[in-house]
Design an enzyme around this catalytic site. Sequence first.
Site, mmCIF file in Angstrom:
data_model
loop_
_atom_site.group_PDB
_atom_site.id
_atom_site.type_symbol
_atom_site.label_atom_id
_atom_site.label_comp_id
_atom_site.label_asym_id
_atom_site.label_seq_id
_atom_site.Cartn_x
_atom_site.Cartn_y
_atom_site.Cartn_z
ATOM 1 N N ARG A 47 -17.521 20.011 -41.534
ATOM 2 C CA ARG A 47 -16.779 21.005 -40.724
ATOM 3 C C ARG A 47 -17.759 21.928 -40.015
ATOM 4 N NH1 ARG A 47 -13.296 21.169 -45.598
ATOM 5 N NH2 ARG A 47 -11.556 19.798 -45.068
ATOM 6 N N ASN A 84 -18.311 2.280 -47.014
ATOM 7 C CA ASN A 84 -19.621 2.436 -47.664
ATOM 8 C C ASN A 84 -19.524 2.637 -49.175
ATOM 9 O OD1 ASN A 84 -22.569 3.653 -47.772
ATOM 10 N ND2 ASN A 84 -21.208 5.225 -48.590
ATOM 11 N N TYR A 149 -23.283 -6.627 -59.697
ATOM 12 C CA TYR A 149 -23.473 -5.836 -58.471
ATOM 13 C C TYR A 149 -24.020 -6.708 -57.343
ATOM 14 C CZ TYR A 149 -25.442 -2.670 -55.053
ATOM 15 O OH TYR A 149 -25.755 -2.049 -53.866
ATOM 16 N N LYS A 153 -22.449 -7.673 -53.551
ATOM 17 C CA LYS A 153 -23.099 -7.425 -52.256
ATOM 18 C C LYS A 153 -23.314 -8.745 -51.502
ATOM 19 C CE LYS A 153 -22.837 -3.084 -52.300
ATOM 20 N NZ LYS A 153 -22.192 -2.267 -51.276
HETATM 21 N N1 LIG Z 1 -29.209 3.269 -53.098
HETATM 22 C C1 LIG Z 1 -29.571 2.018 -52.894
HETATM 23 O O1 LIG Z 1 -30.688 1.619 -53.264
HETATM 24 C C2 LIG Z 1 -28.653 1.065 -52.172
HETATM 25 C C3 LIG Z 1 -29.205 -0.112 -51.652
HETATM 26 C C4 LIG Z 1 -28.376 -1.005 -50.978
HETATM 27 C C5 LIG Z 1 -27.037 -0.713 -50.829
HETATM 28 N N2 LIG Z 1 -26.517 0.432 -51.349
HETATM 29 C C6 LIG Z 1 -25.086 0.678 -51.162
HETATM 30 O O2 LIG Z 1 -24.923 1.887 -50.449
HETATM 31 C C7 LIG Z 1 -23.616 2.415 -50.705
HETATM 32 C C8 LIG Z 1 -23.723 3.889 -51.002
HETATM 33 O O3 LIG Z 1 -24.465 4.065 -52.202
HETATM 34 P P1 LIG Z 1 -25.581 5.197 -52.366
HETATM 35 O O4 LIG Z 1 -26.854 4.546 -52.592
HETATM 36 O O5 LIG Z 1 -25.460 6.183 -51.289
HETATM 37 O O6 LIG Z 1 -25.145 5.808 -53.784
HETATM 38 P P2 LIG Z 1 -24.467 7.198 -54.189
HETATM 39 O O7 LIG Z 1 -25.310 8.330 -53.779
HETATM 40 O O8 LIG Z 1 -24.144 7.029 -55.632
HETATM 41 O O9 LIG Z 1 -23.119 7.229 -53.328
HETATM 42 C C9 LIG Z 1 -22.027 6.398 -53.617
HETATM 43 C C10 LIG Z 1 -20.797 6.959 -52.940
HETATM 44 O O10 LIG Z 1 -19.680 6.061 -53.148
HETATM 45 C C11 LIG Z 1 -18.646 6.762 -53.811
HETATM 46 N N3 LIG Z 1 -17.923 5.866 -54.721
HETATM 47 C C12 LIG Z 1 -18.446 5.011 -55.621
HETATM 48 N N4 LIG Z 1 -17.461 4.385 -56.282
HETATM 49 C C13 LIG Z 1 -16.287 4.861 -55.771
HETATM 50 C C14 LIG Z 1 -14.926 4.606 -56.043
HETATM 51 N N5 LIG Z 1 -14.531 3.726 -56.975
HETATM 52 N N6 LIG Z 1 -13.986 5.297 -55.335
HETATM 53 C C15 LIG Z 1 -14.361 6.204 -54.392
HETATM 54 N N7 LIG Z 1 -15.635 6.469 -54.089
HETATM 55 C C16 LIG Z 1 -16.597 5.806 -54.780
HETATM 56 C C17 LIG Z 1 -19.338 7.892 -54.551
HETATM 57 O O11 LIG Z 1 -18.415 8.915 -54.819
HETATM 58 P P3 LIG Z 1 -18.132 9.425 -56.357
HETATM 59 O O12 LIG Z 1 -19.465 9.868 -56.872
HETATM 60 O O13 LIG Z 1 -17.131 10.477 -56.179
HETATM 61 O O14 LIG Z 1 -17.630 8.203 -57.073
HETATM 62 C C18 LIG Z 1 -20.372 8.296 -53.530
HETATM 63 O O15 LIG Z 1 -19.778 9.085 -52.524
HETATM 64 C C19 LIG Z 1 -23.053 1.588 -51.859
HETATM 65 O O16 LIG Z 1 -22.148 0.629 -51.330
HETATM 66 C C20 LIG Z 1 -24.266 0.896 -52.423
HETATM 67 O O17 LIG Z 1 -23.951 -0.310 -53.041
HETATM 68 C C21 LIG Z 1 -27.300 1.337 -52.006
#
Ligand SMILES: NC(=O)c1ccc[n+]([C@@H]2O[C@H](COP(=O)([O-])OP(=O)(O)OC[C@H]3O[C@@H](n4cnc5c(N)ncnc54)[C@H](OP(=O)(O)O)[C@@H]3O)[C@@H](O)[C@H]2O)c1
Length: 258
Positions: A47, A84, A149, A153
């Site tokens: 916001r 995401n 996991y 993916k």
């Molecule tokens: N970090 C890495 O190394 C990496 C690498 C490749 C891909 N990714 C992908 O990037 C994406 C974002 O992850 P991130 O690394 O940014 O991790 P993060 O900081 O843990 O963020 C994850 C986000 O997804 C939300 N989330 C997870 N499960 C959920 C659910 N069941 N319902 C609603 N919201 C949910 C979390 O909210 P809450 O905390 O409220 O649940 C948070 O906002 C994911 O899809 C992950 O697989 C991450």
Amino acid sequence: MSKPFAIVTGASSGIGLELATICAREGFDLLVAADRSDIQSAADRFRDLGAAVTVVEADLAATENVDRLWAAAAGRPVDALLANAGHGLGRAFLDQDFADVRHVIDTNVTGTVYLVQLAGRAMRSRGKGRILLTGSIAGFMPGTYQAVYNGTKAFVDSFSFALRAELKDTGVTVTCLMPGATETDFFETANMLDTKVGASKKQAPEEVAKIGFEAMLRGDGDVVAGWGNKLRQAIANITPSAMLASQHAELAKPGSAA
Ligand SMILES: NC(=O)c1ccc[n+]([C@@H]2O[C@H](COP(=O)([O-])OP(=O)(O)OC[C@H]3O[C@@H](n4cnc5c(N)ncnc54)[C@H](OP(=O)(O)O)[C@@H]3O)[C@@H](O)[C@H]2O)c1
């Protein structure tokens, strides 16, 4: 209502927080979702950047909550869906609770594809829209000590390309953002802080989100975030799966951080 409108899931932290921040900065109004209340303070940040923001606090592993999220768009045309939300789960498969295993699948796969179907149908009818899915380079390798996991993916990466081809010539583009290890809450949530990958230096989420957002605007098919990850992906493509699985064990084995 003249501003573009984006839905961003998992917008409370990490890559999703940065994706939604860029959207707000670029003039989008937002519908954002995450499971926990951190999403409320994230919404204040959006916001402050000038976006009108609607917040849905919901576990997107459940399709009825995805329905609730979609209803909160109140029929407003969605210019961009940034699907995401997702999480990992470390440790050996046989030692994981099945409820946790199922939550990973239901969040990363079921809830994600359900939301993409709802938004995708509306975009196809309108002849316009951008979909960005957060996949991962993890989808290219068997994820020893993070087996389920990586499987989810692999699904997202594959699904994204197939949907993109189905939507060719409709005005709707589908882009898969494939990050490598990124500095977010991901490894803590997945109980992987004691692993080599969990303890390693990682890419900044701001950088990953910018790469993904720009690829989405261009309508690219996929984007691997960063040169190091592009190289990892290229090597993974020509490495036997058994070898990839044992390399992944070294990175993700509990206690490997030491
Ligand atoms: N970090 C890495 O190394 C990496 C690498 C490749 C891909 N990714 C992908 O990037 C994406 C974002 O992850 P991130 O690394 O940014 O991790 P993060 O900081 O843990 O963020 C994850 C986000 O997804 C939300 N989330 C997870 N499960 C959920 C659910 N069941 N319902 C609603 N919201 C949910 C979390 O909210 P809450 O905390 O409220 O649940 C948070 O906002 C994911 O899809 C992950 O697989 C991450």
